[in-house]
Design an enzyme around this catalytic site. Sequence first.
Site, short mmCIF file in Angstrom:
data_model
loop_
_atom_site.label_atom_id
_atom_site.label_comp_id
_atom_site.label_asym_id
_atom_site.label_seq_id
_atom_site.Cartn_x
_atom_site.Cartn_y
_atom_site.Cartn_z
CB SER A 1 -11.77 13.58 -21.63
OG SER A 1 -11.47 14.81 -21.03
CB THR B 1 -15.93 16.97 -24.09
OG1 THR B 1 -15.61 17.79 -25.21
CG2 THR B 1 -16.48 15.64 -24.55
CG LEU B 2 -12.56 21.47 -20.65
CD1 LEU B 2 -13.46 22.22 -19.67
CD2 LEU B 2 -11.22 21.15 -20.00
N GLY C 1 -4.77 13.24 -23.97
CA GLY C 1 -5.95 14.08 -24.22
C GLY C 1 -7.06 13.96 -23.19
CB ALA D 1 -8.80 26.17 -33.56
CG ASP E 1 2.76 21.86 -25.26
OD1 ASP E 1 2.11 21.42 -26.24
OD2 ASP E 1 3.05 23.06 -25.14
CE1 TYR F 1 -14.75 21.19 -34.98
CE2 TYR F 1 -14.09 20.33 -37.11
CZ TYR F 1 -14.03 20.29 -35.74
OH TYR F 1 -13.25 19.35 -35.11
CE LYS G 1 -10.67 17.12 -34.78
NZ LYS G 1 -9.80 16.39 -33.81
O1 0WE Z 1 -13.21 19.43 -32.47
C1 0WE Z 1 -14.02 20.00 -31.77
C2 0WE Z 1 -13.61 21.21 -30.96
C3 0WE Z 1 -12.15 21.27 -30.64
C4 0WE Z 1 -11.72 22.60 -30.09
C5 0WE Z 1 -12.41 23.25 -29.07
C6 0WE Z 1 -11.94 24.46 -28.59
C7 0WE Z 1 -12.68 25.22 -27.54
C8 0WE Z 1 -11.79 26.15 -26.75
C9 0WE Z 1 -10.58 23.18 -30.60
N1 0WE Z 1 -10.10 24.36 -30.13
C10 0WE Z 1 -10.76 24.99 -29.13
N2 0WE Z 1 -10.25 26.17 -28.68
C11 0WE Z 1 -10.72 26.81 -27.59
O2 0WE Z 1 -10.26 27.90 -27.23
N3 0WE Z 1 -15.33 19.54 -31.77
C12 0WE Z 1 -15.69 18.44 -32.61
C13 0WE Z 1 -16.40 20.16 -30.99
C14 0WE Z 1 -17.07 21.21 -31.82
O3 0WE Z 1 -16.49 22.42 -32.00
C15 0WE Z 1 -17.31 23.16 -32.85
C16 0WE Z 1 -18.41 22.38 -33.21
C17 0WE Z 1 -18.26 21.12 -32.57
C18 0WE Z 1 -19.18 19.96 -32.65
C19 0WE Z 1 -17.15 24.44 -33.33
C20 0WE Z 1 -18.13 24.99 -34.17
C21 0WE Z 1 -19.21 24.22 -34.55
C22 0WE Z 1 -19.39 22.93 -34.08
#
Ligand code: 0WE
Length: 256
Positions: free
Chosen positions: A22, A196-197, A16, A98, A67, A158, A165
Site C-alpha cells: 500500500s 497495489t491491492l 488506507g 468505485a 469505515d 479511469y 479525483k
Molecule cells: O485510483 C486508482 C484505483 C482506485 C480503485 C481501485 C478499485 C479496484 C477494485 C477504486 N475502486 C476500485 N474498486 C474495486 O472494486 N488508481 C490510480 C489505480 C488505477 O485504476 C485504474 C487505472 C489506474 C492507474 C483504472 C483504469 C485505468 C487506470
Amino acid sequence: MSITSPNTKKIALIIGVANERSLAWAIAQCLHKKGFELIFTYVNEKMESRVRPLAESLGAKLILPCDIGSEVEVQNVINEISKEYKVLDAVVHAVAFANKEDLEGRFVDTSREGFRLALDISAYSLVSLTRACLPLMQNGGSILTLSYLGAQRVIPNYNVMGVAKAALEACVRYLAYDLGPQKIRVNALSAGPVKTLAAAGIRDFREKLKAAEQNTPLKENITQEDVGALGAFLCSDEAKHVTGTTMFVDSGAHIM
Ligand code: 0WE
C-alpha cells in the site's frame, strides 16, 4: 518557529493501509523514519489481520476500526485518539473506491448510485475526516491525500474515479484555504501507476503499467518508496509553506 508541538514526538494518523504494498504503508514507513509516532485504521476484520502486524512492527499503540464512509466511525476514531494523545500533527488519507463495473467501458454509462459512491468514498471522505481531526490539530499540521493523473486528463477506463479525483483535488484547495489561518496544510500527492491491492482489481493492469512506462520522460515506473519519500516530505515541517497543491511523483507523465 515550529508550527507543531515542540519537543514531543509528532503523531500521524494513517488511513488506507491494506497490505505491505500500500502507498499508505510506504508513507507510514518514511514518517516512522522521520520520528513520527503512528496511528493506523483498518476498514474491516479481514483488513485488520493484515494491518495489525504491519502497524505493530512500527510500534503503533492505536490500531482502530474505521469505515471512512461513516460519520460515526470517523468520529469514534477521533474520540479514541483523544484519549491517548492531545494533538495530531499529520493525517494521511489514502482511500478510494468505485464499483468495479464503473472502471471499465464508457464513462457515460456511470449510474447515479455509482457516481455517488465514488465521490462519497473518494472525495467527500477527506472533508469529513479533516473536520473531525480539527479539534486535535490546534498546533497546526499537515493533511495529505492521494490522487492520480486521471483527475486532470482523460485516462481510458479511469472514468468516474477521474471525476472523483478532480473533486478531491478541488477539496484540497478549499480545505487549504479554510485551514490556512490555523496553520494546517492540505495537499495531494498524484502518484504514477504502481501495483497495489487497489490496482490488482483493475482489468489488464500489468499491460497498462508496461505501456505507462514508455510514455514517461524517465522511461521507468515509480515505486512505493518514491511515494513514501514525497508523502513524508509533505507531512513534515520541510514543506511548511506548501499547501493547497497537487504534487506529482509520476516519472514526469503529467507533462506529456
Ligand atoms: O485510483 C486508482 C484505483 C482506485 C480503485 C481501485 C478499485 C479496484 C477494485 C477504486 N475502486 C476500485 N474498486 C474495486 O472494486 N488508481 C490510480 C489505480 C488505477 O485504476 C485504474 C487505472 C489506474 C492507474 C483504472 C483504469 C485505468 C487506470
